[in-house]
Design a protein around this motif. Sequence first.
Motif, PDB file in Angstrom:
ATOM      1  N   CYS A 228       0.855  -1.187   0.000  1.00  0.00           N
ATOM      2  CA  CYS A 228       0.000   0.000   0.000  1.00  0.00           C
ATOM      3  C   CYS A 228       0.891   1.237   0.000  1.00  0.00           C
ATOM      4  O   CYS A 228       1.394   1.635   1.048  1.00  0.00           O
ATOM      5  CB  CYS A 228      -0.882  -0.028   1.239  1.00  0.00           C
ATOM      6  N   PRO A 229       1.120   1.840  -1.154  1.00  0.00           N
ATOM      7  CA  PRO A 229       2.039   2.986  -1.208  1.00  0.00           C
ATOM      8  C   PRO A 229       1.604   4.131  -0.281  1.00  0.00           C
ATOM      9  O   PRO A 229       2.439   4.798   0.312  1.00  0.00           O
ATOM     10  CB  PRO A 229       1.974   3.430  -2.663  1.00  0.00           C
ATOM     11  N   THR A 230       0.288   4.324  -0.145  1.00  0.00           N
ATOM     12  CA  THR A 230      -0.196   5.413   0.701  1.00  0.00           C
ATOM     13  C   THR A 230       0.130   5.162   2.164  1.00  0.00           C
ATOM     14  O   THR A 230       0.667   6.033   2.852  1.00  0.00           O
ATOM     15  CB  THR A 230      -1.727   5.551   0.527  1.00  0.00           C
ATOM     16  N   GLY A 231      -0.193   3.969   2.635  1.00  0.00           N
ATOM     17  CA  GLY A 231      -0.028   3.668   4.052  1.00  0.00           C
ATOM     18  C   GLY A 231       1.407   3.348   4.431  1.00  0.00           C
ATOM     19  O   GLY A 231       1.819   3.555   5.570  1.00  0.00           O
ATOM     20  N   TRP A 232       2.154   2.813   3.482  1.00  0.00           N
ATOM     21  CA  TRP A 232       3.537   2.453   3.790  1.00  0.00           C
ATOM     22  C   TRP A 232       4.469   3.624   3.522  1.00  0.00           C
ATOM     23  O   TRP A 232       5.653   3.559   3.775  1.00  0.00           O
ATOM     24  CB  TRP A 232       3.996   1.244   2.956  1.00  0.00           C
TER      25      TRP A 232
END
Lengths: 325, 102
Positions: A228-232
């Motif tokens: 998850c690019p947003t969360g990670w």
Amino acid sequence: MPEESKKKILKPLKNFPLEEHIASGHRACQGCAEVLAVRHVLKAIGPEMVLAMATGCMEIISSPYPLTSWNVPWIHVAFENAAAVGSGVEAGLKALRRKGRVPDKEVTVVAMGGDGGTSDIGFQALSGMFERGHKMIYVCVDNEAYMNTGIQRSSSTPFGASTTTSPAGKMSPSGQNTSKKDMPGIAAAHNIPYVATACPSYYSDLMKKVAKAKEADGPAYLHILSVCPTGWRIPPEKAIEYGQLAVDTGIFPLYEVDHGVWKMSRKPKQLKPVADYLKGQGRYRHLDETLIAVIQKGVDEKWERLLKMTEMTGPATSEQPAQEE
Amino acid sequence: MEEIVSKPIDEITWREIEPGGVITEAGNARSYHTGSWRSLRPHYLEEKCIRCWRCYIMCPDAAISPDFTNNRMVWNYDYCKGCGICAYECPVDAIEVREEGE
């Protein structure tokens, strides 16, 4: 170059159908590997399926009323009961087939949930589904936190990750201070026919496992790491790379448990250091050398245990797992 | 692809809502064009491409499709969100990412 000219003809892909079962126009973030995982899973199963989905990112992004991205029969249910609804669909179809009310054909029933819907909220429904032995597939798309509500920790969040409810700071230098729940291990402990871990970065492995799960003679559980690019907090274009790194560092080993026999699907000769995976991720930015060493130790121990499991349960003359992709 | 018949949300009245909020048209999210989110635009360099399909396989938005008659890949900019996975994953750098409008 001569060999290049040979390759430059666009040939249809084997084992990768062109038909899309999740339509474009979904609202997933840029670079979402979770929707990519779902795309691969659906392609591997084919159009003859019924999908029950728990609340989570995949439900939010695919079905803002009155639009839906699904080209297959799909039902959204509450956070906790995707497995229970899937069980009901499976039992219902069986009864209707017996009474001749629906055509007598094989329909794959799939329940799908995120890591929160699987390892926290939907846990008891999932365990019940395994225990009752419904012939269906449960897919957990694990992005390691509650991403759609704003990156809150789940029991699947790994040690050391900083989330909005486990922030790293003076009082908690590690951020999340418990380790990731071993969901595939718990599923395997139910003695169900098929359990596997997969990652869309290794899509052919993933699709093979989905095909095996479809053929299993009872419940099958797939645990899919979806970056998850947003969360990670990583750039969106690196979503696939981080999936590969998670596998190659041993953070998320790929294996399958087929009728109690543990088998590694991908066994790198030498695991990469976990620092390769941790660095560059915003959620691990606070980690210092000591904490990275703690994570490395945990990964090594888990890897050893996994190798022992494969030796212990596998056949004496087990074939060597493929080294390449 | 078939025409989308569903109305957009601001044109639907409560009388037209199906019981249980059932959506009767499969895949009608196609009418929502996520391409407007894009700030970076992938450009396809046909002469460098080795036709390995990696961009197609790894596209989360299924915005890349094969064109067998012209022997190339085609980007659907109505849906491409510009994540850049195709360009980053391309083994031969046959996809270039440029600023939108450049």
